[in-house]
Design a protein around this motif. Structure first.
Motif, PDB file in Angstrom:
ATOM      1  N   HIS A 101       0.855  -1.187   0.000  1.00  8.09           N
ATOM      2  CA  HIS A 101       0.000   0.000   0.000  1.00  8.09           C
ATOM      3  C   HIS A 101       0.894   1.242   0.000  1.00  8.09           C
ATOM      4  CE1 HIS A 101      -2.526  -3.163   1.778  1.00  8.09           C
ATOM      5  NE2 HIS A 101      -3.548  -2.515   1.254  1.00  8.09           N
ATOM      6  N   SER A 102       0.653   2.162  -0.916  1.00  6.73           N
ATOM      7  CA  SER A 102       1.477   3.365  -0.951  1.00  6.73           C
ATOM      8  C   SER A 102       1.125   4.280   0.217  1.00  6.73           C
ATOM      9  CB  SER A 102       1.280   4.112  -2.280  1.00  6.73           C
ATOM     10  OG  SER A 102      -0.023   4.658  -2.356  1.00  6.73           O
ATOM     11  N   ILE A 103       2.139   4.931   0.752  1.00  6.69           N
ATOM     12  CA  ILE A 103       1.915   5.921   1.801  1.00  6.69           C
ATOM     13  C   ILE A 103       2.564   7.232   1.393  1.00  6.69           C
ATOM     14  CG2 ILE A 103       1.853   4.152   3.600  1.00  6.69           C
ATOM     15  CD1 ILE A 103       4.631   5.329   4.516  1.00  6.69           C
ATOM     16  N   LEU A 104       2.228   8.307   2.099  1.00  4.68           N
ATOM     17  CA  LEU A 104       2.763   9.629   1.814  1.00  4.68           C
ATOM     18  C   LEU A 104       3.565  10.135   3.012  1.00  4.68           C
ATOM     19  CD1 LEU A 104      -0.295  11.186  -0.055  1.00  4.68           C
ATOM     20  CD2 LEU A 104       1.833  10.292  -1.043  1.00  4.68           C
ATOM     21  N   PRO A 105       4.333  11.189   2.827  1.00  2.00           N
ATOM     22  CA  PRO A 105       5.221  11.656   3.908  1.00  2.00           C
ATOM     23  C   PRO A 105       4.537  11.970   5.226  1.00  2.00           C
ATOM     24  CG  PRO A 105       5.912  12.619   1.841  1.00  2.00           C
ATOM     25  CD  PRO A 105       4.624  11.900   1.559  1.00  2.00           C
ATOM     26  N   ASN A 106       3.327  12.525   5.200  1.00  2.00           N
ATOM     27  CA  ASN A 106       2.660  12.830   6.475  1.00  2.00           C
ATOM     28  C   ASN A 106       2.405  11.554   7.280  1.00  2.00           C
ATOM     29  OD1 ASN A 106       0.716  12.059   4.529  1.00  2.00           O
ATOM     30  ND2 ASN A 106      -0.924  12.984   5.717  1.00  2.00           N
ATOM     31  N   GLN A 107       2.097  10.458   6.587  1.00  3.03           N
ATOM     32  CA  GLN A 107       1.914   9.176   7.271  1.00  3.03           C
ATOM     33  C   GLN A 107       3.234   8.654   7.824  1.00  3.03           C
ATOM     34  OE1 GLN A 107      -0.184   7.727   3.572  1.00  3.03           O
ATOM     35  NE2 GLN A 107      -1.273   6.491   5.084  1.00  3.03           N
ATOM     36  N   LEU A 108       4.287   8.798   7.030  1.00  5.08           N
ATOM     37  CA  LEU A 108       5.605   8.353   7.480  1.00  5.08           C
ATOM     38  C   LEU A 108       6.044   9.150   8.699  1.00  5.08           C
ATOM     39  CD1 LEU A 108       8.126   6.601   6.982  1.00  5.08           C
ATOM     40  CD2 LEU A 108       9.014   8.470   5.558  1.00  5.08           C
ATOM     41  N   TYR A 109       5.815  10.450   8.682  1.00 11.25           N
ATOM     42  CA  TYR A 109       6.186  11.311   9.813  1.00 11.25           C
ATOM     43  C   TYR A 109       5.465  10.866  11.086  1.00 11.25           C
ATOM     44  CZ  TYR A 109       6.991  15.554  12.560  1.00 11.25           C
ATOM     45  OH  TYR A 109       7.351  16.441  13.542  1.00 11.25           O
ATOM     46  N   ASP A 110       4.157  10.665  10.985  1.00 13.89           N
ATOM     47  CA  ASP A 110       3.380  10.248  12.156  1.00 13.89           C
ATOM     48  C   ASP A 110       3.822   8.872  12.666  1.00 13.89           C
ATOM     49  OD1 ASP A 110       1.943  12.579  12.205  1.00 13.89           O
ATOM     50  OD2 ASP A 110       0.177  11.754  11.207  1.00 13.89           O
ATOM     51  N   TYR A 111       4.209   8.006  11.754  1.00 18.62           N
ATOM     52  CA  TYR A 111       4.693   6.667  12.125  1.00 18.62           C
ATOM     53  C   TYR A 111       6.025   6.764  12.871  1.00 18.62           C
ATOM     54  CZ  TYR A 111       7.222   2.262  11.285  1.00 18.62           C
ATOM     55  OH  TYR A 111       7.988   1.119  11.429  1.00 18.62           O
ATOM     56  N   LEU A 112       6.943   7.560  12.346  1.00 13.90           N
ATOM     57  CA  LEU A 112       8.267   7.664  12.946  1.00 13.90           C
ATOM     58  C   LEU A 112       8.264   8.465  14.239  1.00 13.90           C
ATOM     59  CD1 LEU A 112      10.415   8.372   9.747  1.00 13.90           C
ATOM     60  CD2 LEU A 112      10.314   6.233  11.036  1.00 13.90           C
ATOM     61  N   VAL A 113       7.477   9.534  14.266  1.00 15.16           N
ATOM     62  CA  VAL A 113       7.529  10.467  15.391  1.00 15.16           C
ATOM     63  C   VAL A 113       6.544  10.121  16.503  1.00 15.16           C
ATOM     64  CG1 VAL A 113       7.248  12.897  16.048  1.00 15.16           C
ATOM     65  CG2 VAL A 113       8.382  12.309  13.903  1.00 15.16           C
ATOM     66  N   ASN A 115       4.580   7.059  16.503  1.00 16.72           N
ATOM     67  CA  ASN A 115       4.280   5.621  16.550  1.00 16.72           C
ATOM     68  C   ASN A 115       2.889   5.286  16.016  1.00 16.72           C
ATOM     69  OD1 ASN A 115       6.793   5.153  17.796  1.00 16.72           O
ATOM     70  ND2 ASN A 115       5.910   5.479  19.828  1.00 16.72           N
ATOM     71  N   LYS A 116       2.368   6.112  15.133  1.00 20.39           N
ATOM     72  CA  LYS A 116       1.048   5.832  14.579  1.00 20.39           C
ATOM     73  C   LYS A 116       1.139   4.687  13.572  1.00 20.39           C
ATOM     74  CE  LYS A 116      -1.125  10.308  15.349  1.00 20.39           C
ATOM     75  NZ  LYS A 116      -1.914  11.416  14.747  1.00 20.39           N
ATOM     76  N   PRO A 117       0.079   3.894  13.434  1.00 21.55           N
ATOM     77  CA  PRO A 117       0.136   2.720  12.555  1.00 21.55           C
ATOM     78  C   PRO A 117       0.137   3.095  11.078  1.00 21.55           C
ATOM     79  CG  PRO A 117      -2.077   2.997  13.417  1.00 21.55           C
ATOM     80  CD  PRO A 117      -1.227   4.013  14.133  1.00 21.55           C
ATOM     81  N   LEU A 118       0.664   2.199  10.280  1.00 17.21           N
ATOM     82  CA  LEU A 118       0.657   2.328   8.825  1.00 17.21           C
ATOM     83  C   LEU A 118      -0.140   1.177   8.234  1.00 17.21           C
ATOM     84  CD1 LEU A 118       4.387   3.220   8.078  1.00 17.21           C
ATOM     85  CD2 LEU A 118       2.426   4.756   7.934  1.00 17.21           C
ATOM     86  N   PRO A 119      -0.547   1.302   6.965  1.00 19.03           N
ATOM     87  CA  PRO A 119      -1.198   0.150   6.320  1.00 19.03           C
ATOM     88  C   PRO A 119      -0.251  -1.046   6.268  1.00 19.03           C
ATOM     89  CG  PRO A 119      -1.419   2.144   4.992  1.00 19.03           C
ATOM     90  CD  PRO A 119      -0.441   2.462   6.082  1.00 19.03           C
ATOM     91  N   GLU A 120      -0.810  -2.205   6.093  1.00 14.51           N
ATOM     92  CA  GLU A 120       0.006  -3.403   5.955  1.00 14.51           C
ATOM     93  C   GLU A 120       0.883  -3.285   4.715  1.00 14.51           C
ATOM     94  OE1 GLU A 120      -0.532  -8.277   5.674  1.00 14.51           O
ATOM     95  OE2 GLU A 120      -2.273  -6.949   5.557  1.00 14.51           O
ATOM     96  N   LYS A 121       2.160  -3.648   4.844  1.00 12.47           N
ATOM     97  CA  LYS A 121       3.136  -3.595   3.752  1.00 12.47           C
ATOM     98  C   LYS A 121       3.161  -2.209   3.096  1.00 12.47           C
ATOM     99  CE  LYS A 121       4.090  -7.326   1.462  1.00 12.47           C
ATOM    100  NZ  LYS A 121       4.072  -8.526   0.592  1.00 12.47           N
ATOM    101  N   PRO A 122       3.603  -1.199   3.821  1.00  7.86           N
ATOM    102  CA  PRO A 122       3.670   0.142   3.243  1.00  7.86           C
ATOM    103  C   PRO A 122       4.857   0.310   2.310  1.00  7.86           C
ATOM    104  CG  PRO A 122       4.566   0.167   5.455  1.00  7.86           C
ATOM    105  CD  PRO A 122       4.047  -1.232   5.218  1.00  7.86           C
ATOM    106  N   VAL A 123       4.702   1.192   1.334  1.00  8.04           N
ATOM    107  CA  VAL A 123       5.794   1.560   0.447  1.00  8.04           C
ATOM    108  C   VAL A 123       5.576   3.014   0.025  1.00  8.04           C
ATOM    109  CG1 VAL A 123       4.602   0.778  -1.653  1.00  8.04           C
ATOM    110  CG2 VAL A 123       7.107   0.914  -1.631  1.00  8.04           C
ATOM    111  N   MET A 124       6.669   3.740  -0.126  1.00  6.07           N
ATOM    112  CA  MET A 124       6.559   5.100  -0.644  1.00  6.07           C
ATOM    113  C   MET A 124       7.186   5.142  -2.034  1.00  6.07           C
ATOM    114  SD  MET A 124       7.806   8.791   0.930  1.00  6.07           S
ATOM    115  CE  MET A 124       6.974   8.535   2.492  1.00  6.07           C
ATOM    116  N   ILE A 125       6.476   5.723  -2.982  1.00  3.17           N
ATOM    117  CA  ILE A 125       6.934   5.793  -4.378  1.00  3.17           C
ATOM    118  C   ILE A 125       7.257   7.242  -4.681  1.00  3.17           C
ATOM    119  CG2 ILE A 125       6.348   5.283  -6.776  1.00  3.17           C
ATOM    120  CD1 ILE A 125       4.136   3.375  -5.575  1.00  3.17           C
ATOM    121  N   THR A 126       8.533   7.533  -4.964  1.00  5.78           N
ATOM    122  CA  THR A 126       8.952   8.918  -5.155  1.00  5.78           C
ATOM    123  C   THR A 126       9.586   9.125  -6.530  1.00  5.78           C
ATOM    124  OG1 THR A 126      11.218   8.730  -4.276  1.00  5.78           O
ATOM    125  CG2 THR A 126       9.429   8.980  -2.676  1.00  5.78           C
TER     126      THR A 126
END
Length: 284
Positions: A101-113, A115-126
């Protein structure tokens, strides 16, 4: 007789009025949820420190440049930085079939900072360098699988032939993709001095914000090259995260050295998938 008629009329009137009240639609109000965070929720929004961010499992982040055909006689640089359209389409399909599942930077930020969950098998396409086919081919292929991407724009190239124009950038943003900065003219950050910071960081951010009407909070280093002197300037310019390539992250500012992997045009789809899984397999 007149009295009887009068009473009958009153009765009919009352009966009709009751029917009107019974059949009239009942007005309902939808409750507006209280979105204000409770004190307990606010306590949970404590930012992770650098060590905690580095301890989080890395999200695979793919980096594409050119999407176009090339011949076997093309130079190695072309082959490394260019993925053929058919191969790009195959790679997007492979990601979808594998459950990513593609994710965006705001999701990545919340996950890293936070600990918010991400979709299963996340990937970012840039995508780097603002090439026109990133919109005409890249975004079109991703849309088939409901993928969204991150487009790092080099503002000197906007509206030039074979590059993204303002309308493309606005459309990408409006359709749910993320627009991010990639300097003004791809001048490497390690050589900045004096007004270079304003030219390469501040002005591109303002220009992109004017085009899309949204904050620009992500930045990609040209060539993936960075140094410690750049990070305070990037922070001061209003960016929340910055992206390198697949080298070691900074132990003090991991949010400003987020790793990505260049997808080589020499790779098969199978090799791309395996390289992605290997590159981001719990590597710190």
């Amino acid at each position: 007789m007149k009295k009887l008629i009068f009473l009958s009329t009153i009765g009919l009137f009352l009966m009709f009025s009751c029917q009107q009240k019974t059949t009239a639609p009942v007005e309902t109000k939808t409750a507006v949820p209280d979105t204000k965070a409770t004190p307990k929720e606010e306590e949970k929004l404590v930012m992770n420190n650098a060590a905690a961010i580095l301890a989080r499992k890395e999200v695979p982040i793919l980096c594409y440049h050119n999407i176009k055909d090339f011949t076997d006689s093309a130079g190695e640089m072309t082959k490394t930085y260019t993925v053929k359209p058919a191969n790009f389409a195959e790679q997007m399909k492979a990601l979808a079939n594998a459950g990513y599942h593609s994710i965006l930077p705001n999701q990545l930020y919340d996950y890293l900072v936070y600990n918010k969950p991400l979709p299963e098998k996340p990937v970012m396409i840039t995508f780097d360098d603002t090439r026109g086919e990133q919109y005409s081919i890249g975004a079109a292929e991703m849309k088939k699988y409901n993928f969204k991407g991150v487009f790092f724009v080099m503002t000197v190239s906007i509206n030039r032939p074979n590059y993204l124009n303002k309308e493309d950038i606005k459309e990408l943003s409006d359709s749910g993709n993320c627009i991010a900065a990639h300097t003004w003219d791809h001048h490497m950050v390690t050589k900045y001095a004096g007004d270079d910071w304003n030219t390469q960081l501040v002005k591109p951010k303002a220009k992109l914000e004017e085009i899309i009407g949204k904050p620009i909070t992500n930045f990609a280093y040209p060539f993936g090259l960075w140094n410690a002197a750049a990070i305070p300037e990037i922070k001061k310019s209003g960016y929340k995260m910055a992206y390198i390539l697949s080298t070691k992250r900074d132990s003090i500012d991991p949010l400003f050295t987020i790793r990505r992997m260049i997808v080589s045009g020499n790779w098969s789809t199978d090799r791309m998938m395996k390289s992605m899984e290997t590159t981001f397999a719990n590597k710190k």
